[in-house]
Write a protein that holds these residues in place. Structure first.
Motif, mmCIF file in Angstrom:
data_model
loop_
_atom_site.group_PDB
_atom_site.id
_atom_site.type_symbol
_atom_site.label_atom_id
_atom_site.label_comp_id
_atom_site.label_asym_id
_atom_site.label_seq_id
_atom_site.Cartn_x
_atom_site.Cartn_y
_atom_site.Cartn_z
ATOM 1 N N LEU A 51 -0.783 1.991 1.087
ATOM 2 C CA LEU A 51 0.414 1.868 1.911
ATOM 3 C C LEU A 51 0.835 0.400 2.028
ATOM 4 N N MET B 240 6.797 7.540 0.164
ATOM 5 C CA MET B 240 5.868 7.085 1.199
ATOM 6 C C MET B 240 6.050 7.870 2.482
ATOM 7 N N SER C 35 2.659 9.723 3.235
ATOM 8 C CA SER C 35 1.913 8.635 3.870
ATOM 9 C C SER C 35 0.581 9.088 4.472
#
Length: 292
Positions: free
Chosen positions: A235, A223, A227
């Motif tokens: 997310l 992540m 991201s």
């Protein structure tokens, strides 16, 4: 209302019921055709098309209203997933995905020498179609209870590790609007689905494997790296999954084993991650990811 109107209404209802029964029979027939075929064989390519259609149905059914948040799979309108479970196809689907991703990794090591241009669309349909079906299935505890959990968790580890070690491969996917339906993203949905049902499934079935495979560290590192290419919904799902892992008794007891010496920095630097700050702008989202 006249008799003719009553007759017309009855005929309309009969026609709708007949159409519904035909569509259900067609759906079940397609699901029963799911089998283990060599990747890119003619039968496999036909199955890839079928999985794309099943995924469309499953997604539509998943959006239908439910009697309650705790409704079982059998109490929902998700016929596609019920048929998958009733016909014993769920673990077969998982094994098919495991084999496909191994094939994909093998092909990358040979510069895709075994893939013809016409195969690409079939591969996309297979990965994204089957991926959506599996994602939807593992939101239900009934599906998780019949899943080969060690195989699934080991698979999630392989996909996330490969994604972290092969940035160029992931970057090509991240540049495409289908990134959210790729396995690099959907594996985090699978993990979140598992941990959301930890009370029903039992920590003893999940957490030793989560700990062994370092899934918490892998997810969080992925992540942090990708991201900017992930949309807010993905997310949010992944962050909620991480938060639920933190809240388990096993994580509280064996935090060092879940994170590992090499990954402690990712927890220290988490407060500086923009994606987490953005999620926390929403009060409801902030409450769900508070453990992070």
């Amino acid at each position: 209302m006249s008799r003719s109107s009553d007759y017309s209404t009855k005929n309309d209802l009969d026609s709708l019921e007949g159409l519904s029964a035909k569509l259900a029979a067609d759906l079940r027939r397609h699901i029963r055709c799911i089998a283990n075929f060599p990747v890119l064989s003619d039968s496999w390519c036909d199955m890839a098309d079928t999985l794309g259609r099943i995924a469309t149905v499953s997604d539509a059914e998943a959006k239908l209203p439910k009697e309650s948040e705790n409704a079982t799979l059998w109490e929902t309108e998700e016929a596609a997933l019920r048929y998958v479970l009733e016909d014993g196809k769920l673990n077969l689907c998982l094994r098919n995905m495991v084999e496909y991703k191994q094939f994909e990794r093998d092909q990358l090591s040979t510069n895709n020498s075994g893939i013809r241009p016409e195969h690409v669309s079939k591969m996309d349909k297979f990965e994204m179609g089957l991926g959506v079906v599996l994602r939807n299935a593992w939101t239900h505890v009934e599906a998780i209870q019949t899943t080969d959990i060690p195989l699934l968790i080991g698979y999630c580890e392989e996909v996330l590790k490969f994604g972290l070690e092969n940035k160029e491969f992931v970057q090509k996917r991240a540049n495409d609007d289908t990134f959210g339906r790729r396995q690099e993203i959907l594996t985090m949905h699978y993990i979140a689905g598992l941990i959301q049902q930890v009370d029903e499934v039992g920590e003893d079935r999940l957490m030793p494997l989560f700990k062994e495979k370092k899934l918490f560290s892998l997810m969080l590192t992925f992540m942090n790296m990708w991201s900017e290419a992930m949309d807010e919904k993905n997310l949010q799902v992944a962050a909620e999954g991480l938060s639920l892992i933190i809240e388990t008794e096993d994580f509280a007891t064996f935090k060092e084993e879940h994170v590992g010496d090499d990954d402690r920095d990712i927890l220290v630097s988490l407060d500086d991650e923009e994606w987490l700050e953005d999620l926390c702008d929403d009060d409801k989202a902030r409450r769900k990811v508070r453990p992070l």
